[in-house]
Design a protein around this motif. Structure first.
Motif, PDB file in Angstrom:
ATOM      1  N   UNK A 165       0.707  -1.360  -0.096  1.00 49.39           N
ATOM      2  CA  UNK A 165       0.042   0.380   0.158  1.00 49.39           C
ATOM      3  C   UNK A 165       1.258   1.267   0.244  1.00 49.39           C
ATOM      4  N   UNK A 166       0.898   1.842  -1.112  1.00 51.83           N
ATOM      5  CA  UNK A 166       2.122   2.921  -1.034  1.00 51.83           C
ATOM      6  C   UNK A 166       1.427   3.773  -0.730  1.00 51.83           C
ATOM      7  N   UNK A 167       1.715   4.614  -0.286  1.00 56.09           N
ATOM      8  CA  UNK A 167       0.977   5.985   0.830  1.00 56.09           C
ATOM      9  C   UNK A 167       0.214   5.848   1.905  1.00 56.09           C
ATOM     10  N   UNK A 181      -2.235  -1.354  15.562  1.00 57.93           N
ATOM     11  CA  UNK A 181      -2.192  -0.469  14.671  1.00 57.93           C
ATOM     12  C   UNK A 181      -3.956   0.274  13.826  1.00 57.93           C
ATOM     13  N   UNK A 182      -3.546   1.263  13.269  1.00 57.94           N
ATOM     14  CA  UNK A 182      -4.133   1.704  13.108  1.00 57.94           C
ATOM     15  C   UNK A 182      -3.687   2.097  11.614  1.00 57.94           C
ATOM     16  N   UNK A 183      -4.282   2.538  10.350  1.00 54.19           N
ATOM     17  CA  UNK A 183      -3.423   2.310   9.142  1.00 54.19           C
ATOM     18  C   UNK A 183      -3.961   4.220   8.436  1.00 54.19           C
ATOM     19  N   UNK A 184      -3.433   5.026   8.364  1.00 53.89           N
ATOM     20  CA  UNK A 184      -3.434   6.399   8.026  1.00 53.89           C
ATOM     21  C   UNK A 184      -2.754   6.951   6.448  1.00 53.89           C
ATOM     22  N   UNK A 185      -4.432   7.142   5.344  1.00 55.06           N
ATOM     23  CA  UNK A 185      -3.284   7.723   4.359  1.00 55.06           C
ATOM     24  C   UNK A 185      -3.183   9.040   4.690  1.00 55.06           C
ATOM     25  N   UNK A 237      -6.781  11.583  16.937  1.00 52.11           N
ATOM     26  CA  UNK A 237      -7.185  12.914  17.473  1.00 52.11           C
ATOM     27  C   UNK A 237      -6.276  14.071  16.549  1.00 52.11           C
ATOM     28  N   UNK A 238      -5.377  14.146  16.822  1.00 52.12           N
ATOM     29  CA  UNK A 238      -3.591  15.247  15.971  1.00 52.12           C
ATOM     30  C   UNK A 238      -3.981  15.243  15.044  1.00 52.12           C
ATOM     31  N   UNK A 239      -4.439  13.937  14.080  1.00 53.55           N
ATOM     32  CA  UNK A 239      -4.537  14.351  13.308  1.00 53.55           C
ATOM     33  C   UNK A 239      -5.451  14.780  11.849  1.00 53.55           C
ATOM     34  N   UNK A 240      -6.673  14.825  12.572  1.00 52.47           N
ATOM     35  CA  UNK A 240      -7.624  15.735  11.844  1.00 52.47           C
ATOM     36  C   UNK A 240      -8.399  14.691  10.990  1.00 52.47           C
ATOM     37  N   UNK A 241      -8.368  13.295  11.407  1.00 50.24           N
ATOM     38  CA  UNK A 241      -8.753  13.062  10.063  1.00 50.24           C
ATOM     39  C   UNK A 241     -10.155  13.349   9.539  1.00 50.24           C
ATOM     40  N   UNK A 242     -10.044  12.755   7.960  1.00 48.83           N
ATOM     41  CA  UNK A 242     -11.357  13.013   7.399  1.00 48.83           C
ATOM     42  C   UNK A 242     -12.302  12.067   6.964  1.00 48.83           C
ATOM     43  N   UNK A 243     -12.198  10.991   7.583  1.00 48.56           N
ATOM     44  CA  UNK A 243     -12.939   9.963   6.711  1.00 48.56           C
ATOM     45  C   UNK A 243     -12.329   8.619   7.774  1.00 48.56           C
ATOM     46  N   UNK A 244     -13.300   7.827   8.454  1.00 48.47           N
ATOM     47  CA  UNK A 244     -12.181   7.103   9.491  1.00 48.47           C
ATOM     48  C   UNK A 244     -13.427   5.446   8.765  1.00 48.47           C
ATOM     49  N   UNK A 245     -12.906   4.636   8.830  1.00 46.71           N
ATOM     50  CA  UNK A 245     -13.419   2.969   8.203  1.00 46.71           C
ATOM     51  C   UNK A 245     -13.088   2.786   9.873  1.00 46.71           C
ATOM     52  N   UNK A 246     -14.309   1.947  10.910  1.00 46.61           N
ATOM     53  CA  UNK A 246     -13.558   1.707  12.383  1.00 46.61           C
ATOM     54  C   UNK A 246     -13.479  -0.207  12.341  1.00 46.61           C
ATOM     55  N   UNK A 247     -13.484  -0.324  13.468  1.00 47.31           N
ATOM     56  CA  UNK A 247     -13.225  -2.038  13.440  1.00 47.31           C
ATOM     57  C   UNK A 247     -14.795  -2.335  13.179  1.00 47.31           C
TER      58      UNK A 247
END
Length: 282
Positions: A165-167, A181-185, A237-247
């Motif tokens: 997964x590039x990016x 772990x969580x995965x972030x783009x 929270x500090x990432x200011x996420x735009x969209x989350x897919x939760x477990x």
């Protein structure tokens, strides 16, 4: 290799469901998520292309369901370049052993999760005494013994990259489990949060059934380190996420997500930490 692969010794079917069970949705051109009863699985990659990655592997006996969804999205006889895991709890690795046998692809998890994925160590028992609803009270039936993924399982790279997964990068978000772990783009501020935080109150039977959306801390009955869980929520929270897919729970995005996550991070002890339970530090 198949001889060393095995499911957990206490694996069992979990009789739980939700109104979104067996349904999926595209949330970006290259991201599709699917709900197996009460837990989400993500497929990352463009439709009808060979290069894709599976995130988590659902509840026990989920392999056939996952394989069918993959073939609908990517074509017949498809298989991912890798399977990546947020963590190794029973509801995230239920179909993993069968998928390894079927696909023979590498599986990646944080190095601190590897003992639970190679048959060496059991997770702490679910806490039936914790403050919460019905699903917390019956959590003693949830499996906690380790699976053994054998030679397929590998540690995520030290540089926080995500194989295939590039990016994307992985972020260590412990608390719910040691190697969670969580995965972030970063390009589109998209997060796959696993159980670091979720968008349904997971110990409430009604909320899980109806998938009532609200930003919540990790599931109470399986979270063993609440200070680490708090630190992980603050980090995300500090990432200011735009969209989350939760477990667990439905996808959330935009201002509703950010406000909910900021509130959870700022009031974690009041909103997430139970008043009592085996793993609560008094």
């Amino acid at each position: 290799m198949d001889e060393e692969l095995h499911e957990s010794e206490d694996q069992r079917i979990i009789p739980m469901t939700s109104i979104t069970s067996r349904s999926g949705e595209k949330v970006a051109n290259d991201i599709y998520f699917y709900t197996d009863q009460i837990v989400n699985i993500a497929f990352i990659g463009f439709p009808k292309k060979d290069n894709w990655v599976l995130v988590d592997a659902g509840l026990p006996n989920a392999a056939a369901e996952i394989k069918a969804e993959a073939e609908k999205r990517f074509g017949e006889d498809t298989k991912p370049s890798a399977i990546i895991l947020t963590h190794g709890h029973f509801d995230h690795v239920g179909g993993l052993i069968d998928l390894i046998k079927e696909w023979n692809v590498p599986v990646y998890a944080h190095e601190l999760e590897l003992p639970y994925l190679t048959g060496k160590k059991s997770y702490p028992e679910p806490d039936t005494t914790v403050e919460g609803g019905l699903l917390a009270k019956i959590s003693g039936v949830y499996p906690n013994e380790p699976i053994n993924a054998g030679e397929a399982i590998k540690a995520l790279p030290d540089d926080n990259s995500v194989p295939g997964l590039d990016g994307w990068k992985w972020i260590h978000t412990p608390g719910h489990s040691p190697g969670h772990v969580s995965f972030y783009r970063e390009d589109d501020a998209t997060l796959i949060s696993g159980d670091a935080f979720i968008t349904v109150r997971q110990d409430s039977f009604y909320n899980v059934l109806m998938q009532t959306s609200e930003v919540n801390g990790p599931p109470r009955y399986l979270t063993t380190d609440w200070q680490a869980a708090k630190d992980s929520v603050k980090k995300l929270a500090d990432l200011k996420i735009e969209l989350v897919i939760p477990g667990h729970g439905y996808v959330m995005e935009g201002e509703e997500l950010r406000k909910g996550l900021d509130k959870l991070a700022g009031e974690f002890e009041q909103l997430a930490v139970p008043d009592y339970g085996r793993y609560v530090d008094h």
